[in-house]
Scaffold this motif. Structure first.
Motif, PDB file in Angstrom:
ATOM      1  N   VAL A  75       2.909  86.020  -7.065  1.00 26.04           N
ATOM      2  CA  VAL A  75       2.070  86.151  -5.628  1.00 26.04           C
ATOM      3  C   VAL A  75       1.754  84.779  -5.164  1.00 26.04           C
ATOM      4  CG1 VAL A  75      -0.309  86.691  -5.123  1.00 26.04           C
ATOM      5  CG2 VAL A  75       0.768  88.364  -6.645  1.00 26.04           C
ATOM      6  N   LEU A  76       1.558  83.761  -6.031  1.00 29.26           N
ATOM      7  CA  LEU A  76       1.318  82.496  -5.514  1.00 29.26           C
ATOM      8  C   LEU A  76       2.534  81.955  -4.964  1.00 29.26           C
ATOM      9  CD1 LEU A  76      -0.729  80.746  -8.604  1.00 29.26           C
ATOM     10  CD2 LEU A  76      -1.655  81.744  -6.233  1.00 29.26           C
ATOM     11  N   ALA A  77       3.847  82.132  -5.471  1.00 29.78           N
ATOM     12  CA  ALA A  77       5.045  81.709  -4.873  1.00 29.78           C
ATOM     13  C   ALA A  77       5.014  82.361  -3.490  1.00 29.78           C
ATOM     14  CB  ALA A  77       6.565  82.023  -5.687  1.00 29.78           C
ATOM     15  N   TYR A  78       4.782  83.626  -3.393  1.00 32.59           N
ATOM     16  CA  TYR A  78       4.795  84.379  -2.076  1.00 32.59           C
ATOM     17  C   TYR A  78       3.895  83.645  -0.898  1.00 32.59           C
ATOM     18  CZ  TYR A  78       4.242  87.858   1.403  1.00 32.59           C
ATOM     19  OH  TYR A  78       3.927  88.705   2.565  1.00 32.59           O
ATOM     20  N   LEU A  79       2.583  83.415  -1.567  1.00 30.52           N
ATOM     21  CA  LEU A  79       1.724  82.976  -0.563  1.00 30.52           C
ATOM     22  C   LEU A  79       2.005  81.305   0.047  1.00 30.52           C
ATOM     23  CD1 LEU A  79      -1.677  83.985  -2.161  1.00 30.52           C
ATOM     24  CD2 LEU A  79      -0.514  84.673  -0.020  1.00 30.52           C
ATOM     25  N   ARG A  80       2.831  80.752  -1.158  1.00 30.50           N
ATOM     26  CA  ARG A  80       3.209  79.320  -0.762  1.00 30.50           C
ATOM     27  C   ARG A  80       4.542  79.356   0.272  1.00 30.50           C
ATOM     28  NH1 ARG A  80       5.116  75.596  -5.591  1.00 30.50           N
ATOM     29  NH2 ARG A  80       5.406  74.523  -3.827  1.00 30.50           N
ATOM     30  N   ARG A  81       5.151  80.533   0.125  1.00 27.48           N
ATOM     31  CA  ARG A  81       6.278  80.641   1.222  1.00 27.48           C
ATOM     32  C   ARG A  81       5.696  80.925   2.389  1.00 27.48           C
ATOM     33  NH1 ARG A  81      11.461  82.182   0.037  1.00 27.48           N
ATOM     34  NH2 ARG A  81      11.248  81.001  -1.902  1.00 27.48           N
ATOM     35  N   THR A  82       4.998  81.764   2.563  1.00 25.25           N
ATOM     36  CA  THR A  82       4.395  82.291   3.906  1.00 25.25           C
ATOM     37  C   THR A  82       3.488  81.533   4.604  1.00 25.25           C
ATOM     38  OG1 THR A  82       3.051  83.852   2.517  1.00 25.25           O
ATOM     39  CG2 THR A  82       5.241  84.731   3.152  1.00 25.25           C
ATOM     40  N   SER A  83       2.472  80.896   3.706  1.00 23.09           N
ATOM     41  CA  SER A  83       1.344  80.125   4.312  1.00 23.09           C
ATOM     42  C   SER A  83       1.767  78.512   4.774  1.00 23.09           C
ATOM     43  CB  SER A  83       0.132  79.931   3.429  1.00 23.09           C
ATOM     44  OG  SER A  83       0.451  79.218   2.301  1.00 23.09           O
ATOM     45  N   GLY A  84       2.910  78.196   4.049  1.00 20.62           N
ATOM     46  CA  GLY A  84       3.142  76.708   4.038  1.00 20.62           C
ATOM     47  C   GLY A  84       2.467  75.834   3.713  1.00 20.62           C
ATOM     48  N   TYR A  85       1.260  76.081   2.932  1.00 20.90           N
ATOM     49  CA  TYR A  85       0.422  75.202   2.038  1.00 20.90           C
ATOM     50  C   TYR A  85       0.886  74.833   0.813  1.00 20.90           C
ATOM     51  CZ  TYR A  85      -3.714  76.492   5.015  1.00 20.90           C
ATOM     52  OH  TYR A  85      -4.495  76.576   6.096  1.00 20.90           O
ATOM     53  N   SER A  86       0.816  73.543   0.184  1.00 15.75           N
ATOM     54  CA  SER A  86       1.069  72.928  -0.823  1.00 15.75           C
ATOM     55  C   SER A  86       0.513  73.712  -2.064  1.00 15.75           C
ATOM     56  CB  SER A  86       0.803  71.456  -1.271  1.00 15.75           C
ATOM     57  OG  SER A  86      -0.533  71.255  -1.147  1.00 15.75           O
ATOM     58  N   ARG A  87       1.238  73.488  -3.324  1.00 18.01           N
ATOM     59  CA  ARG A  87       0.864  74.269  -4.490  1.00 18.01           C
ATOM     60  C   ARG A  87      -0.619  73.811  -4.703  1.00 18.01           C
ATOM     61  NH1 ARG A  87       0.431  72.997 -10.029  1.00 18.01           N
ATOM     62  NH2 ARG A  87       0.885  74.410 -11.354  1.00 18.01           N
ATOM     63  N   ALA A  88      -1.069  72.584  -4.733  1.00 24.39           N
ATOM     64  CA  ALA A  88      -2.229  72.117  -5.044  1.00 24.39           C
ATOM     65  C   ALA A  88      -3.296  72.664  -3.923  1.00 24.39           C
ATOM     66  CB  ALA A  88      -2.569  70.495  -4.977  1.00 24.39           C
ATOM     67  N   GLN A  89      -3.017  72.595  -2.686  1.00 26.49           N
ATOM     68  CA  GLN A  89      -3.901  73.370  -1.926  1.00 26.49           C
ATOM     69  C   GLN A  89      -4.269  74.806  -2.014  1.00 26.49           C
ATOM     70  OE1 GLN A  89      -3.084  72.452   2.212  1.00 26.49           O
ATOM     71  NE2 GLN A  89      -4.770  73.218   3.206  1.00 26.49           N
ATOM     72  N   LEU A  90      -2.898  75.472  -2.274  1.00 26.62           N
ATOM     73  CA  LEU A  90      -3.093  76.854  -2.436  1.00 26.62           C
ATOM     74  C   LEU A  90      -4.001  77.120  -3.495  1.00 26.62           C
ATOM     75  CD1 LEU A  90      -2.027  79.568  -1.247  1.00 26.62           C
ATOM     76  CD2 LEU A  90      -0.262  79.350  -2.786  1.00 26.62           C
ATOM     77  N   THR A  91      -3.808  76.523  -4.720  1.00 23.15           N
ATOM     78  CA  THR A  91      -4.651  76.679  -6.072  1.00 23.15           C
ATOM     79  C   THR A  91      -6.212  76.670  -5.716  1.00 23.15           C
ATOM     80  OG1 THR A  91      -2.708  75.958  -7.331  1.00 23.15           O
ATOM     81  CG2 THR A  91      -4.767  75.967  -8.173  1.00 23.15           C
ATOM     82  N   ARG A  92      -6.515  75.448  -5.060  1.00 25.91           N
ATOM     83  CA  ARG A  92      -7.857  75.304  -4.597  1.00 25.91           C
ATOM     84  C   ARG A  92      -8.365  76.627  -3.669  1.00 25.91           C
ATOM     85  NH1 ARG A  92      -6.345  69.928  -3.571  1.00 25.91           N
ATOM     86  NH2 ARG A  92      -5.991  70.412  -1.577  1.00 25.91           N
ATOM     87  N   LEU A  93      -7.682  77.092  -2.729  1.00 22.51           N
ATOM     88  CA  LEU A  93      -7.806  78.254  -1.871  1.00 22.51           C
ATOM     89  C   LEU A  93      -8.282  79.449  -2.848  1.00 22.51           C
ATOM     90  CD1 LEU A  93      -6.008  77.466   1.501  1.00 22.51           C
ATOM     91  CD2 LEU A  93      -8.500  77.161   0.878  1.00 22.51           C
ATOM     92  N   VAL A  94      -7.190  79.597  -3.717  1.00 24.11           N
ATOM     93  CA  VAL A  94      -7.256  80.887  -4.406  1.00 24.11           C
ATOM     94  C   VAL A  94      -8.599  80.828  -5.303  1.00 24.11           C
ATOM     95  CG1 VAL A  94      -6.046  82.171  -6.438  1.00 24.11           C
ATOM     96  CG2 VAL A  94      -4.654  81.186  -4.529  1.00 24.11           C
ATOM     97  N   GLY A  95      -8.831  79.591  -5.804  1.00 19.07           N
ATOM     98  CA  GLY A  95     -10.037  79.468  -6.953  1.00 19.07           C
ATOM     99  C   GLY A  95     -11.524  79.730  -5.854  1.00 19.07           C
ATOM    100  N   ARG A  96     -11.209  79.175  -4.701  1.00 14.64           N
ATOM    101  CA  ARG A  96     -12.381  79.625  -3.847  1.00 14.64           C
ATOM    102  C   ARG A  96     -12.665  81.079  -3.524  1.00 14.64           C
ATOM    103  NH1 ARG A  96     -11.901  75.839   1.339  1.00 14.64           N
ATOM    104  NH2 ARG A  96     -13.273  77.618   2.114  1.00 14.64           N
TER     105      ARG A  96
END
Length: 423
Positions: free
Chosen positions: A59-80
């Motif tokens: 799921v995280l790999a899919y979100l990184r591919r479609t959102s364009g966010y970096s791994r660190a930024q996406l991790t913070r957003l998922v935590g929020r």
């Protein structure tokens, strides 16, 4: 992108395998908000908190591919999102442009007054200009300096960097010439006589922050008699003994020593050694790249050709130096031909160098010709005869083959110790 039909982890994995890169597009000015909504929909649709570690990774790999966010930024957003997933809007932008812009304290007129004060006082230090601004308002009562009288020294430099200030006043500082009294800055003039040498250093590269050996190339400007040496470093402890050895290996008297402006040669200890030997020390001039061109050309045609470009650790300086002194230098000077240029004046009066077939000879053959015209002073009366007999002791081919064999043994030593090099 309509991706609502993707409902299973397997479908997400197939999507990732089939696509390389996707750019997220949204309404200008609202791009982040739309990405946040997309992340929230996907996390909710796939029930992210209840998934295992492997499925979460998909799921995280899919979100990184479609959102364009970096791994660190996406991790913070998922935590929020996990912390606020029960809220009406789990993800929302926390930043934005200030509703009330910062007020500008100093106007363009103030910047003009500052530029005027700097110009009149020729850019003295910040605290001095601040004091002058304060005196202009407090002592002399100039109301124009009311705001500038409260200017701090630190913010003064910010105003000097502003576009408005640079448009009014830009100062340029010319490059100052290096005034080093050691050596004479000129091109040596041997006038056809042997004994004026050029010297240069070649570094054998770094590897993982570890320095390699340094090759010393010293060549006579007229006869092209060349002496190679190798040192661990170009500090005085390593270089001075080698320089004395290099100068001693020339069969004729040395009258001039020319180098570039590197500190390994332009220093008091080297100058003292040369003064003791009564050798004139000269150094290259600015914007005259040909002053030391002969030594630099030998770096390419001799050192790089035979020693390569790869890293050689400093611990091999001693065996390399032994190879130079015992085999390599004799082959260079007694058996390796060099091209000697003659100067020709063209019809337009331009002097150019021409290399003719009859001017190809070894450095020893050049010394023999110079000796006939008394343009070389040997260190002893029998030196030239000994060199001629030594050269006749083996053919050019035999000398080259012996040199190649010794070089192969030297590189085999490098390879046994894990030092990779290529010639």
């Amino acid at each position: 992108m309509d991706e609502a039909k993707l409902r299973t982890i397997a479908q997400l994995q197939e999507f990732l395998d089939a696509t390389l890169e996707i750019s997220f597009t949204g309404t200008p000015g609202n791009n982040d908000s739309q990405r946040y909504e997309h992340i929230s929909r996907v996390l909710k649709r796939f029930e992210y908190p209840g998934r295992g570690k492997g499925e979460r990774g998909v799921v995280l790999a899919y979100l990184r591919r479609t959102s364009g966010y970096s791994r660190a930024q996406l991790t913070r957003l998922v935590g929020r999102w996990e912390a606020n997933r029960l809220a009406p809007v789990p993800l929302a932008k926390r930043y934005g442009a200030p509703s009330i812009p910062f007020a500008r304290k100093y106007s363009a007129a103030d910047v003009g007054l500052l530029a005027q004060m700097d110009r009149a006082n020729e850019d003295v230090c910040g605290p001095a200009i601040v004091h002058l601004l304060q005196r202009a308002f407090v002592v002399y009562g100039d109301q124009r300096y009311e705001r500038l009288s409260k200017l701090s020294a630190s913010h003064l430099y910010n105003l000097r960097k502003s576009a408005g200030y640079r448009a009014l006043r830009t100062s340029f500082t010319k490059t100052h010439a290096v005034c080093n009294p050691i050596g004479v800055r000129k091109a040596p003039r041997p006038n056809g006589r042997a004994g004026w040498v050029r010297i240069d250093s070649v570094h054998q590269g770094d590897l993982d922050g570890i320095k390699g050996v340094y090759h010393i190339t010293c060549v006579d400007a007229v006869s092209q008699w060349q002496v190679q040496a190798c040192v661990q470093g170009i500090s005085e402890a390593f270089l001075l003994p080698v320089l004395e050895m290099v100068i001693a290996q020339f069969p004729f008297q040395i009258d001039g020593f020319h180098s570039d402006n590197g500190s390994e040669y332009i220093n008091h200890k080297v100058a003292k050694m040369l003064e003791k030997l009564r050798i004139e020390q000269t150094k290259s001039r600015s914007r005259n790249s040909n002053d030391n061109a002969l030594a630099e050309s030998k770096n390419a045609s001799v050192v790089r050709k035979h020693m390569g470009y790869s890293h050689i650790p400093q611990k091999y300086a001693k065996p390399i130096n032994a190879f130079y002194q015992e085999v390599f230098n004799d082959w260079l000077n007694l058996h390796r031909p060099c091209l000697f240029a003659i100067e020709v004046v063209s019809d337009k009066g331009k002097i150019k160098k021409v290399y003719k077939k009859q001017d190809v000879k070894t450095p020893l053959e050049c010394l023999v010709l110079l000796n006939k015209t008394d343009l070389v002073v040997f260190k002893s009366a029998t030196t030239l005869e000994e060199l001629v007999l030594k050269a006749k002791g083996k053919s050019d081919l035999q000398a080259a083959q012996e040199m190649q064999k010794a070089k192969a043994e030297l590189f085999e030593l490098f390879n046994k110790s894990g030092c990779k090099n290529q010639t």
